[in-house]
Design a protein around this motif. Structure first.
Motif, mmCIF file in Angstrom:
data_model
loop_
_atom_site.group_PDB
_atom_site.id
_atom_site.type_symbol
_atom_site.label_atom_id
_atom_site.label_comp_id
_atom_site.label_asym_id
_atom_site.label_seq_id
_atom_site.Cartn_x
_atom_site.Cartn_y
_atom_site.Cartn_z
ATOM 1 N N THR A 11 0.869 -1.178 0.000
ATOM 2 C CA THR A 11 0.000 0.000 0.000
ATOM 3 C C THR A 11 0.902 1.222 0.000
ATOM 4 O O THR A 11 2.102 1.127 0.281
ATOM 5 C CB THR A 11 -0.906 0.039 1.246
ATOM 6 O OG1 THR A 11 -0.062 0.145 2.416
ATOM 7 C CG2 THR A 11 -1.764 -1.219 1.353
ATOM 8 N N ARG A 12 0.334 2.379 -0.325
ATOM 9 C CA ARG A 12 1.137 3.604 -0.307
ATOM 10 C C ARG A 12 1.723 3.833 1.080
ATOM 11 O O ARG A 12 2.902 4.186 1.216
ATOM 12 C CB ARG A 12 0.275 4.795 -0.730
ATOM 13 C CG ARG A 12 1.039 6.114 -0.771
ATOM 14 C CD ARG A 12 0.162 7.230 -1.289
ATOM 15 N NE ARG A 12 -0.282 6.953 -2.649
ATOM 16 C CZ ARG A 12 -1.109 7.753 -3.333
ATOM 17 N NH1 ARG A 12 -1.585 8.860 -2.782
ATOM 18 N NH2 ARG A 12 -1.454 7.452 -4.572
ATOM 19 N N GLU A 13 0.914 3.606 2.128
ATOM 20 C CA GLU A 13 1.394 3.804 3.489
ATOM 21 C C GLU A 13 2.504 2.815 3.826
ATOM 22 O O GLU A 13 3.538 3.183 4.395
ATOM 23 C CB GLU A 13 0.248 3.639 4.497
ATOM 24 C CG GLU A 13 0.704 3.728 5.945
ATOM 25 C CD GLU A 13 -0.333 3.183 6.931
ATOM 26 O OE1 GLU A 13 -0.210 3.487 8.130
ATOM 27 O OE2 GLU A 13 -1.230 2.428 6.501
ATOM 28 N N GLY A 14 2.290 1.552 3.450
ATOM 29 C CA GLY A 14 3.258 0.527 3.794
ATOM 30 C C GLY A 14 4.609 0.741 3.132
ATOM 31 O O GLY A 14 5.661 0.646 3.774
ATOM 32 N N ALA A 16 5.790 3.547 1.888
ATOM 33 C CA ALA A 16 6.401 4.776 2.408
ATOM 34 C C ALA A 16 7.052 4.505 3.766
ATOM 35 O O ALA A 16 8.158 4.992 4.051
ATOM 36 C CB ALA A 16 5.358 5.875 2.525
ATOM 37 N N LEU A 17 6.378 3.704 4.598
ATOM 38 C CA LEU A 17 6.916 3.381 5.912
ATOM 39 C C LEU A 17 8.204 2.573 5.783
ATOM 40 O O LEU A 17 9.156 2.768 6.553
ATOM 41 C CB LEU A 17 5.873 2.607 6.722
ATOM 42 C CG LEU A 17 6.159 2.414 8.214
ATOM 43 C CD1 LEU A 17 6.250 3.763 8.927
ATOM 44 C CD2 LEU A 17 5.058 1.544 8.833
ATOM 45 N N GLU A 20 10.966 4.926 4.905
ATOM 46 C CA GLU A 20 11.302 5.775 6.053
ATOM 47 C C GLU A 20 12.100 5.008 7.109
ATOM 48 O O GLU A 20 12.928 5.589 7.814
ATOM 49 C CB GLU A 20 10.019 6.324 6.695
ATOM 50 C CG GLU A 20 9.269 7.316 5.823
ATOM 51 C CD GLU A 20 7.874 7.595 6.355
ATOM 52 O OE1 GLU A 20 7.551 7.092 7.465
ATOM 53 O OE2 GLU A 20 7.097 8.268 5.666
ATOM 54 N N THR A 21 11.856 3.713 7.205
ATOM 55 C CA THR A 21 12.513 2.910 8.236
ATOM 56 C C THR A 21 14.008 2.795 7.984
ATOM 57 O O THR A 21 14.819 2.779 8.915
ATOM 58 C CB THR A 21 11.872 1.511 8.312
ATOM 59 O OG1 THR A 21 10.488 1.653 8.662
ATOM 60 C CG2 THR A 21 12.577 0.634 9.338
ATOM 61 N N HIS A 42 0.958 1.189 14.309
ATOM 62 C CA HIS A 42 0.860 0.381 13.095
ATOM 63 C C HIS A 42 0.502 -1.068 13.439
ATOM 64 O O HIS A 42 0.843 -1.573 14.502
ATOM 65 C CB HIS A 42 2.176 0.432 12.321
ATOM 66 C CG HIS A 42 2.550 1.808 11.863
ATOM 67 N ND1 HIS A 42 1.838 2.499 10.910
ATOM 68 C CD2 HIS A 42 3.558 2.640 12.253
ATOM 69 C CE1 HIS A 42 2.388 3.695 10.711
ATOM 70 N NE2 HIS A 42 3.426 3.799 11.517
ATOM 71 N N SER A 43 -0.177 -1.725 12.506
ATOM 72 C CA SER A 43 -0.665 -3.083 12.757
ATOM 73 C C SER A 43 0.492 -4.074 12.847
ATOM 74 O O SER A 43 1.567 -3.850 12.275
ATOM 75 C CB SER A 43 -1.602 -3.520 11.627
ATOM 76 O OG SER A 43 -0.862 -3.739 10.429
ATOM 77 N N LEU A 46 1.757 -5.156 9.369
ATOM 78 C CA LEU A 46 2.545 -4.141 8.680
ATOM 79 C C LEU A 46 3.926 -3.991 9.315
ATOM 80 O O LEU A 46 4.932 -3.897 8.619
ATOM 81 C CB LEU A 46 1.812 -2.796 8.692
ATOM 82 C CG LEU A 46 2.542 -1.640 7.991
ATOM 83 C CD1 LEU A 46 2.867 -2.011 6.547
ATOM 84 C CD2 LEU A 46 1.715 -0.364 8.054
#
Length: 393
Positions: A11-14, A16-17, A20-21, A42-43, A46
């Protein structure tokens, strides 16, 4: 990686995360990253996917370089993937043979397909595992002429073009897997050979394959990279070079060297130990081209059953590691220690061949004092079991 984790990641969020990590270098980094991401709400799926991928990207850098930081992996897929430098050599062969389209059947995470697509080939990649094929699709997304789907090799043969086969030689899974016998490979080796009769093909196999299983009408190429024999590829049709049935491809420090022959090479005769000892690269040994290298070096065998060469000529080649012999002595600890003390040797590389000795255990018996360095080679020669004190050339 489970499908639930991959779904959360893609996903876009996943993604991107994940970017970032950044790098997760150690087990301590893993623990800190998990705690931080869980605290941020966060779940679990994820977090597991993000931290796992960040760790695998670090481990993938020796194989994929800077590309690793934009790829996805499974642990098993990374372990079994072709390193990009080697895959590039596969792609070059296809291009030189005039191939424009290749079906990568059993593509894994897409290591070879990346090189094929990067070389401008149209690629149809197939893998039987749902998660693995989805990861391969992500890795190959930047290439418009590359497609990926889930399916079996047996139901995915193309009408034209070349076929690249990498039969699964381990049990199924995304993390811990074990090697299986040739009878249990998927697709089977016999099926791969049938395909190679009908299509120009490359079949990637383990370098230790029983040589009796290799068909007479293919080119067998053993490949070593940075000192390790990493694969055997059987080439057929237009991808097999005329008059060549045995090849050793040696890739070292960014350079590539190859020795070829129409058949296994005859060994040179055994001779007494000379001024130099040469250790053939593993690919040369597997390809049984030691005799060809011996003739290049004006050398002979130290023993009929030992893959060491010896000679007096100050010659070396990319196909061997060469050593200048300092001293030869009986392979007795007391005698060796006397020589080490006489030369002031405090740093010692130990190599052995043809002798039932554990180098790590043997080292504990040695007296290493001084600033000098050397190599101790324990082996059999025409004089019996000997210890050779030598220097790398």
């Amino acid at each position: 990686m489970e499908m639930s984790e991959l779904t959360a990641l893609l996903t876009r969020e996943g993604l991107a995360l994940l970017d970032e990590t950044g790098s997760v270098e150690s087990s301590a980094d893993v623990a800190r990253s998990v705690s931080r991401l869980r605290a941020a709400g966060h779940s679990p799926d994820l977090v597991s996917a993000v931290v796992g991928q960040a760790r695998l990207r670090v481990k993938a850098r020796p194989k994929f370089g800077e590309f690793a930081d934009r790829m996805l992996f499974t642990r098993a897929g990374l372990e079994q993937a072709t390193r990009l430098s080697v895959a590039t050599m596969h792609a070059i062969r296809l291009r030189r043979a005039g191939i424009t389209h290749v079906a990568d059947l059993g593509c894994g995470i897409g290591g070879d397909s990346l090189a094929f697509a990067g070389a401008g080939l149209a690629v149809d990649a197939v893998d039987a595992d749902e998660v693995t094929s989805a990861i391969a699709a992500y890795n190959l997304a930047p290439f418009p002429d590359a497609s990926v789907r889930q399916g079996t090799a047996e139901t995915s043969l193309p009408d034209e073009g070349a076929v690249w086969l990498d039969p699964a030689r381990r049990t199924a899974g995304h993390s811990e897997t074990t090697r299986t016998s040739a009878a249990d490979w998927s697709p089977s080796l016999d099926w791969c050979f049938e395909v190679a009769q009908a299509h120009p093909a490359g079949i990637k196999l383990g370098p230790g394959l029983d040589r009796d299983l290799i068909p007479d009408d293919v080119e067998a190429q053993w490949v070593s990279a940075d000192g390790s024999v990493v694969e055997l590829v059987l080439w057929s049709g237009e991808l097999a070079r005329a008059g060549i049935r045995r090849s050793a491809l040696v890739m070292q420090a960014g350079e590539t060297h190859e020795i070829t022959a129409a058949a296994d090479a005859d060994d040179e005769p055994v001779r007494p130990l000379g001024a130099y000892l040469h250790e053939p690269d593993g690919a040369v040994i597997r390809a049984r081209l030691i005799g060809e290298v011996a003739r290049m070096l004006e050398a002979g065998m130290v023993d009929e059953q030992i893959a060491y060469l010896t000679g007096d000529a100050a010659l070396t080649s990319p196909f061997v590691q060469s050593f200048r012999v300092r001293e030869t002595m009986p392979a007795h600890v007391k005698t060796i220690n006397q020589a080490l003390r006489a030369h002031g040797i405090g740093r010692l590389e130990i190599k052995k061949r043809g002798m039932d000795i554990d180098p790590a255990a043997f080292r504990k018996k040695l007296s290493l004092k001084g600033s000098a360095a050397a190599t101790l080679i324990l082996t059999r020669t025409t004089s019996g079991r000997v210890a050779i004190l030598a220097d790398r050339v």
